[in-house]
Design an enzyme around this catalytic site. Structure first.
Site, mmCIF file in Angstrom:
data_model
loop_
_atom_site.group_PDB
_atom_site.id
_atom_site.type_symbol
_atom_site.label_atom_id
_atom_site.label_comp_id
_atom_site.label_asym_id
_atom_site.label_seq_id
_atom_site.Cartn_x
_atom_site.Cartn_y
_atom_site.Cartn_z
ATOM 1 N N HIS A 35 -2.672 -3.103 -6.431
ATOM 2 C CA HIS A 35 -3.134 -2.717 -5.100
ATOM 3 C C HIS A 35 -4.651 -2.719 -5.018
ATOM 4 C CE1 HIS A 35 -4.137 0.386 -1.942
ATOM 5 N NE2 HIS A 35 -3.452 -0.517 -1.269
ATOM 6 N N SER A 83 0.807 -1.219 0.000
ATOM 7 C CA SER A 83 0.000 0.000 0.000
ATOM 8 C C SER A 83 0.838 1.267 0.000
ATOM 9 C CB SER A 83 -0.938 0.004 1.212
ATOM 10 O OG SER A 83 -0.198 -0.147 2.408
ATOM 11 N N ASN A 136 -4.336 5.844 -1.751
ATOM 12 C CA ASN A 136 -3.656 6.151 -0.497
ATOM 13 C C ASN A 136 -2.952 7.501 -0.507
ATOM 14 O OD1 ASN A 136 -4.411 4.002 1.126
ATOM 15 N ND2 ASN A 136 -2.861 2.653 0.255
ATOM 16 N N GLU A 176 -5.507 -0.825 -8.343
ATOM 17 C CA GLU A 176 -4.535 0.136 -8.865
ATOM 18 C C GLU A 176 -3.316 -0.634 -9.383
ATOM 19 O OE1 GLU A 176 -4.928 4.082 -6.334
ATOM 20 O OE2 GLU A 176 -4.736 2.337 -5.023
#
Length: 286
Positions: A144, A123, A195, A156
């Protein structure tokens, strides 16, 4: 030459690793879930059974026994060599510690077939920090997932300058095939898209609570009322699980390490790890 992905191995059966394995199996792929001990895998089987119940309630087409069949069909292994022996794709979801991931890829590179694609679900870490440990940087990239993959279904995808474009496209196609919405990144960015937006929010929230400025409940209430969001940052942290932010912050700067200590002493050491354990910043009933 097209790249076919049918057999998938997921390394790590934690909250997100188990979800990735279940969603992939639910969509008809042959899945093996690996973890380090048989004891951990026993807990993973229970996690898959709970996911089956969740899917039956929340996911269209999961009734009539399909969710239960999916759970039962996931192979479990604590033997890394056996787990990856015939894998087309290995998705790594081991703890968010760079040294652990690098060591994992050094082992993987020697054990997996040459055709096998490696994808990290990290992450926060850049795939470039791991690519030289894989032995196959052209077949390595980041993939991800967001927590609760059946609901927040983004995937992602982020390569390195060494990633073969055909491998990138194959993983995009795989993400689509398992019901995800592929989010393609054109170059490496720590935190990807999601994120990069979410982590500063969670950091700010923990700074407010750890610093004694406001209680987690007040922070969440402020965010929900002020933005219309369905959940506040501490509710999100409980969904993620507190060990992930702890692992990240324990290796950060002085401020991050202070927050990591606060998380450990007030929550993690008391078994309050989030929704998965029934309590984190909030209490949950089964």
């Amino acid at each position: 030459m097209s790249i076919e992905i049918r057999k998938v191995t997921v390394l790590g059966t934690g909250v997100l690793g188990s979800q990735i394995a279940f969603q992939t199996a639910f969509r008809g792929f042959e899945v093996t879930a690996y973890d380090i001990t048989d004891e951990v895998l026993t807990a993973a089987r229970d996690r898959f059974d709970k996911l089956a119940a969740t899917y039956r309630e929340q996911v269209p087409g999961a009734g009539d026994g399909k969710a239960e069949t999916t759970a039962a069909g996931i192979a479990l292994s604590s033997d890394l060599a056996a787990a990856v022996a015939d894998a087309d794709l290995v998705i790594e979801a081991v703890p968010e510690v760079l040294a652990i991931k690098q060591d994992t890829y050094q082992q993987l590179g020697k054990l997996a077939p040459e055709r096998t694609i490696f994808a990290t679900n990290s992450s926060t870490l850049l795939p470039s920090a791991m690519k030289d440990f894989t032995g196959r940087p052209d077949r390595f990239l980041a993939l991800h997932f967001a927590n609760q993959v059946w609901h927040f279904n983004t995937a992602e995808i982020m390569g390195t300058p060494d990633t073969d474009p055909a491998v990138f496209r194959a993983v995009v196609d795989f993400a689509t095939a398992i019901g995800m919405v592929p989010i393609e990144l054109h170059k490496e960015k720590a935190g990807y898209v999601l994120n990069s937006l979410l982590v500063p929010l969670l950091d700010a929230a923990m700074n407010l609570a750890e610093g004694g400025f406001a209680e987690p409940e007040a922070v969440d209430k402020t965010w929900r009322i002020g933005t219309g969001a369905p959940a506040g940052p501490f509710q999100i942290l409980d969904i993620i699980g507190l060990t992930t932010p702890y692992n990240i912050m324990a290796h950060g700067d002085e401020n991050a390490q202070r927050i990591a200590k606060w998380l450990k002493e007030n929550y993690i050491d008391q078994g309050k790890l989030g929704i998965a354990t029934g309590e984190g910043f909030y209490k949950y009933t089964a």
